[in-house]
Write a protein that holds these residues in place. Structure first.
Motif, PDB file in Angstrom:
ATOM      1  N   ALA A   1     -11.608  14.640 -14.875  1.00 26.07           N
ATOM      2  CA  ALA A   1     -10.778  13.456 -14.633  1.00 26.07           C
ATOM      3  C   ALA A   1     -11.347  12.658 -13.473  1.00 26.07           C
ATOM      4  CB  ALA A   1      -9.342  13.870 -14.337  1.00 26.07           C
ATOM      5  N   ARG A   2     -11.269  11.344 -13.580  1.00 27.93           N
ATOM      6  CA  ARG A   2     -11.920  10.472 -12.619  1.00 27.93           C
ATOM      7  C   ARG A   2     -10.887   9.539 -11.994  1.00 27.93           C
ATOM      8  NH1 ARG A   2     -14.005   5.667 -13.268  1.00 27.93           N
ATOM      9  NH2 ARG A   2     -13.330   5.724 -15.438  1.00 27.93           N
ATOM     10  N   LYS A   3     -11.043   9.294 -10.706  1.00 27.81           N
ATOM     11  CA  LYS A   3     -10.121   8.371 -10.048  1.00 27.81           C
ATOM     12  C   LYS A   3     -10.441   6.945 -10.481  1.00 27.81           C
ATOM     13  CE  LYS A   3     -10.353   7.895  -5.614  1.00 27.81           C
ATOM     14  NZ  LYS A   3     -10.203   8.176  -4.189  1.00 27.81           N
ATOM     15  N   LEU A   4      -9.416   6.195 -10.867  1.00 21.12           N
ATOM     16  CA  LEU A   4      -9.636   4.814 -11.299  1.00 21.12           C
ATOM     17  C   LEU A   4      -9.695   3.909 -10.077  1.00 21.12           C
ATOM     18  CD1 LEU A   4      -7.021   4.882 -14.176  1.00 21.12           C
ATOM     19  CD2 LEU A   4      -9.481   4.530 -14.494  1.00 21.12           C
TER      20      LEU A   4
ATOM     21  N   GLU B   1       0.848  -1.196   0.000  1.00 19.84           N
ATOM     22  CA  GLU B   1       0.000   0.000   0.000  1.00 19.84           C
ATOM     23  C   GLU B   1       0.884   1.247   0.000  1.00 19.84           C
ATOM     24  OE1 GLU B   1      -3.507  -2.239   2.582  1.00 19.84           O
ATOM     25  OE2 GLU B   1      -2.367  -0.623   3.520  1.00 19.84           O
ATOM     26  N   ILE B   2       0.765   2.045  -1.039  1.00 23.37           N
ATOM     27  CA  ILE B   2       1.588   3.249  -1.170  1.00 23.37           C
ATOM     28  C   ILE B   2       0.723   4.442  -0.768  1.00 23.37           C
ATOM     29  CG2 ILE B   2       2.938   4.692  -2.740  1.00 23.37           C
ATOM     30  CD1 ILE B   2       4.222   2.039  -2.800  1.00 23.37           C
ATOM     31  N   TYR B   3       1.049   5.082   0.349  1.00 21.73           N
ATOM     32  CA  TYR B   3       0.277   6.240   0.790  1.00 21.73           C
ATOM     33  C   TYR B   3       1.029   7.512   0.450  1.00 21.73           C
ATOM     34  CZ  TYR B   3      -2.788   2.981   3.018  1.00 21.73           C
ATOM     35  OH  TYR B   3      -3.681   1.969   3.230  1.00 21.73           O
ATOM     36  N   THR B   4       0.311   8.442  -0.154  1.00 18.11           N
ATOM     37  CA  THR B   4       0.972   9.619  -0.690  1.00 18.11           C
ATOM     38  C   THR B   4       0.047  10.827  -0.609  1.00 18.11           C
ATOM     39  OG1 THR B   4       1.863  10.510  -2.759  1.00 18.11           O
ATOM     40  CG2 THR B   4       0.354   8.691  -2.973  1.00 18.11           C
ATOM     41  N   ASP B   5       0.446  11.942  -1.251  1.00 18.41           N
ATOM     42  CA  ASP B   5      -0.387  13.138  -1.162  1.00 18.41           C
ATOM     43  C   ASP B   5      -1.432  13.215  -2.275  1.00 18.41           C
ATOM     44  OD1 ASP B   5       1.509  13.559  -3.056  1.00 18.41           O
ATOM     45  OD2 ASP B   5       2.312  15.412  -2.195  1.00 18.41           O
ATOM     46  N   VAL B   6      -1.464  12.214  -3.161  1.00 17.27           N
ATOM     47  CA  VAL B   6      -2.607  12.118  -4.079  1.00 17.27           C
ATOM     48  C   VAL B   6      -3.428  10.912  -3.642  1.00 17.27           C
ATOM     49  CG1 VAL B   6      -1.383  13.149  -6.024  1.00 17.27           C
ATOM     50  CG2 VAL B   6      -1.397  10.670  -5.753  1.00 17.27           C
ATOM     51  N   ASP B   7      -4.730  10.900  -3.966  1.00 15.77           N
ATOM     52  CA  ASP B   7      -5.551   9.830  -3.410  1.00 15.77           C
ATOM     53  C   ASP B   7      -5.782   8.682  -4.386  1.00 15.77           C
ATOM     54  OD1 ASP B   7      -7.216  11.150  -5.091  1.00 15.77           O
ATOM     55  OD2 ASP B   7      -8.903  11.307  -3.702  1.00 15.77           O
ATOM     56  N   GLY B   8      -4.976   8.636  -5.450  1.00 14.13           N
ATOM     57  CA  GLY B   8      -5.103   7.525  -6.373  1.00 14.13           C
ATOM     58  C   GLY B   8      -4.609   7.922  -7.752  1.00 14.13           C
ATOM     59  N   ILE B   9      -4.836   7.035  -8.711  1.00 10.86           N
ATOM     60  CA  ILE B   9      -4.435   7.280 -10.092  1.00 10.86           C
ATOM     61  C   ILE B   9      -5.673   7.759 -10.856  1.00 10.86           C
ATOM     62  CG2 ILE B   9      -3.393   6.240 -12.144  1.00 10.86           C
ATOM     63  CD1 ILE B   9      -1.589   6.275  -9.616  1.00 10.86           C
ATOM     64  N   TYR B  10      -5.537   8.842 -11.565  1.00  8.51           N
ATOM     65  CA  TYR B  10      -6.661   9.429 -12.286  1.00  8.51           C
ATOM     66  C   TYR B  10      -6.595   9.124 -13.780  1.00  8.51           C
ATOM     67  CZ  TYR B  10      -8.443  11.924  -8.265  1.00  8.51           C
ATOM     68  OH  TYR B  10      -9.013  12.215  -7.064  1.00  8.51           O
ATOM     69  N   THR B  11      -7.747   9.230 -14.439  1.00 16.69           N
ATOM     70  CA  THR B  11      -7.789   9.008 -15.888  1.00 16.69           C
ATOM     71  C   THR B  11      -6.863   9.968 -16.620  1.00 16.69           C
ATOM     72  OG1 THR B  11      -9.734  10.436 -15.918  1.00 16.69           O
ATOM     73  CG2 THR B  11     -10.125   8.046 -16.001  1.00 16.69           C
ATOM     74  N   THR B  12      -6.675  11.155 -16.063  1.00 17.22           N
ATOM     75  CA  THR B  12      -5.661  12.079 -16.559  1.00 17.22           C
ATOM     76  C   THR B  12      -5.413  13.131 -15.487  1.00 17.22           C
ATOM     77  OG1 THR B  12      -4.927  13.373 -18.473  1.00 17.22           O
ATOM     78  CG2 THR B  12      -7.184  13.743 -17.721  1.00 17.22           C
ATOM     79  N   ASP B  13      -4.503  14.053 -15.733  1.00 20.17           N
ATOM     80  CA  ASP B  13      -4.174  15.084 -14.754  1.00 20.17           C
ATOM     81  C   ASP B  13      -5.399  15.982 -14.484  1.00 20.17           C
ATOM     82  OD1 ASP B  13      -3.231  17.232 -13.339  1.00 20.17           O
ATOM     83  OD2 ASP B  13      -1.407  17.464 -14.538  1.00 20.17           O
ATOM     84  N   PRO B  14      -5.966  15.933 -13.269  1.00 21.87           N
ATOM     85  CA  PRO B  14      -7.177  16.706 -12.966  1.00 21.87           C
ATOM     86  C   PRO B  14      -6.978  18.224 -13.094  1.00 21.87           C
ATOM     87  CG  PRO B  14      -6.690  15.139 -11.208  1.00 21.87           C
ATOM     88  CD  PRO B  14      -5.500  15.156 -12.124  1.00 21.87           C
ATOM     89  N   ARG B  15      -5.730  18.672 -13.065  1.00 19.25           N
ATOM     90  CA  ARG B  15      -5.499  20.106 -13.255  1.00 19.25           C
ATOM     91  C   ARG B  15      -5.728  20.504 -14.707  1.00 19.25           C
ATOM     92  NH1 ARG B  15       0.319  19.855 -10.696  1.00 19.25           N
ATOM     93  NH2 ARG B  15       0.084  18.035 -12.036  1.00 19.25           N
ATOM     94  N   LEU B  16      -5.603  19.556 -15.616  1.00 18.74           N
ATOM     95  CA  LEU B  16      -5.841  19.839 -17.034  1.00 18.74           C
ATOM     96  C   LEU B  16      -7.284  19.581 -17.419  1.00 18.74           C
ATOM     97  CD1 LEU B  16      -2.769  18.274 -18.901  1.00 18.74           C
ATOM     98  CD2 LEU B  16      -3.225  20.680 -18.434  1.00 18.74           C
TER      99      LEU B  16
END
Ligand code: ASP
Ligand code: MG
Length: 427
Positions: free
Chosen positions: A210-213, A191-206
């Motif tokens: 974008a949706r979390k997979l 389990e990799i805990y980090t400052d993002v909450d998962g992998i998104y379909t693409t960069d949500p800033r762009l």
């Protein structure tokens, strides 16, 4: 006769019921100060209450590693670079600080815990200082500590070479430590805990849609990671080889993350395009008039490789009049160097060099595209309709990449996200 099963049973008699092992990893931003270390310690204790054996890998606090590198450069001056052996021992101290503090915080909450350096955790590497590869893990000590009922905290990013020296695994190497330990301990998952909450379909800033997979396959994740999504690609390769499921989730909020694993196509509706990866800071170089003869391409790329310039997308036009043009992309950081090498190397036979910076790569990624025609056409149509010009194209089995101008990358990502309906869950 199943001897594996038999020895497993003997082991459980001695050590009580066999428990499942979970390896967790917390990145630098998750352990950046005393308060955050306390927060992680509490999470670890709660998880421990679920009755799992826990190994927790930590990175150095916040920007500690950058700070140590700056210090090392300051003491040697600009004329030389720090000694690699000393540098590795220096950098390994960052993770020792966070590991020991984490152990203290967990102990203070009333739990049995011990911290181990990479060496104490049995991590053996080759002797390549600064980017060592893990050769072997002797899990004896780790297993003994787990059997004794302790939570084990391991300092990430480090190991011991055959020469008996401390090595580090390269920037972001704690992910690799965690996955390697999970593989060696046959853990349920990493389990990799980090400052993002998962992998998104693409960069949500762009792309705001974008949706979390919920899940993603190793191969797809590797393509996304190489192209900029937040994971160390080496750790994903390792997870794929050993079949370790990896969960990427937030260390700050309790939200479901993204599970990276091997069985995705059978578990979820197989979607053709899983995500859109974006990599800015790309430049393109075109070498004009490359002679149409064996060895001509090697004469161009060998000096670049020697200079450590990594070349990506390569396209060669079909020759006309005994010469052709070759275009390829490099990162903007390598751009000037690559250009100088090629301009100085005109004796290799080419007639000129054109260079263009300010580009970006946008890729559609998905195992479902394998052997199905039409994805390139849909991608090009979407980009055309969005008025985005394509500078270069390259494909792998599960990816199509276009080079576009940097200022058009957002329009490109949005158009592709829409056309491939990535905002729809499980479409
Ligand atoms: N502390 C190391 C780095 O900053 C390793 C890691 O964070 O994974 O690169
Ligand atoms: Mg770090």
């Amino acid at each position: 006769m199943d001897y594996t099963g038999a020895s497993f049973l003997t082991g459980s008699k001695v050590n009580g019921p066999h428990r499942k092992v979970i390896v967790q990893k917390y990145g630098g931003s998750s352990v950046a100060d005393a308060q955050k270390i306390g927060g992680v310690a509490s999470r670890v204790c709660r998880r421990r209450d679920d009755g799992v054996d826990l190994v927790v890998v930590v990175s150095a606090m916040g920007d500690t590693t950058d700070g140590l590198i700056t210090l090392a450069r300051a003491v040697v001056g600009t004329a030389s670079s720090p000694d690699p052996r000393e540098m590795d021992t220096l950098l390994s101290t960052g993770e020792l600080v966070s590991a020991t503090l984490m152990a203290m915080a967990i102990k203070a909450r009333g739990y049995e815990v011990i911290s181990l350096s990479g060496i104490q955790a049995g991590i053996r590497t080759d002797a390549t200082h600064g980017s060592a590869r893990i050769a072997d893990i002797d899990t004896g000590r780790l297993q003994a500590e787990l059997d004794a009922g302790r939570v084990v905290i391991v300092a990430g990013f480090q190991g011991l070479s055959d020469n008996g020296d401390v090595t580090t695994l390269g920037r972001g190497g704690s992910d690799t430590t965690a996955v390697a330990l999970a593989a060696a301990l046959k853990a349920e998952r990493c389990e990799i805990y980090t400052d993002v909450d998962g992998i998104y379909t693409t960069d949500p800033r762009l792309v705001p849609d974008a949706r979390k997979l919920r899940e993603i396959g190793y191969e797809e994740m590797l393509e996304m990671a190489v192209l900029g999504a937040k994971m160390n690609p080496r750790s994903i390769e390792l997870a794929a080889v050993y079949g370790v499921p990896v969960l990427v989730a937030s260390s700050f909020v309790d939200a479901p993350g993204t599970l990276i694993h091997g069985g995705v196509s059978t578990m979820e509706v197989r979607r053709a395009v899983t995500g859109i990866a974006v990599d800015r800071n790309i430049a393109k170089i075109t070498v004009r008039g490359v002679p149409d003869r064996p060895g001509a391409a090697a004469a161009i790329f060998e000096p670049l490789a020697e200079a450590g310039v990594s070349v990506d997308v390569i396209v060669q036009n079909s020759p006309q009049g005994g010469v052709s043009d070759m275009s390829f992309s490099v990162s903007e950081g390598d751009f000037q160097r690559a250009r100088e090498i090629l301009e100085n190397g005109l004796k290799a036979g080419h007639s000129g060099v054109l260079a263009q910076s300010g580009l970006a790569k946008v890729s559609i990624v998905g195992t479902g595209m394998q052997n199905s025609p039409g994805y390139a056409a849909r991608m090009f149509r979407a980009l055309g309709d969005a008025n985005v010009n394509i500078e270069l194209v390259t494909t792998s089995e599960i990816r199509i990449t276009c080079l576009v101008r940097k200022e058009q990358v957002q329009a490109a990502a949005q158009a592709l996200h829409r056309v491939f309906e990535l905002e729809k869950p499980g479409a």
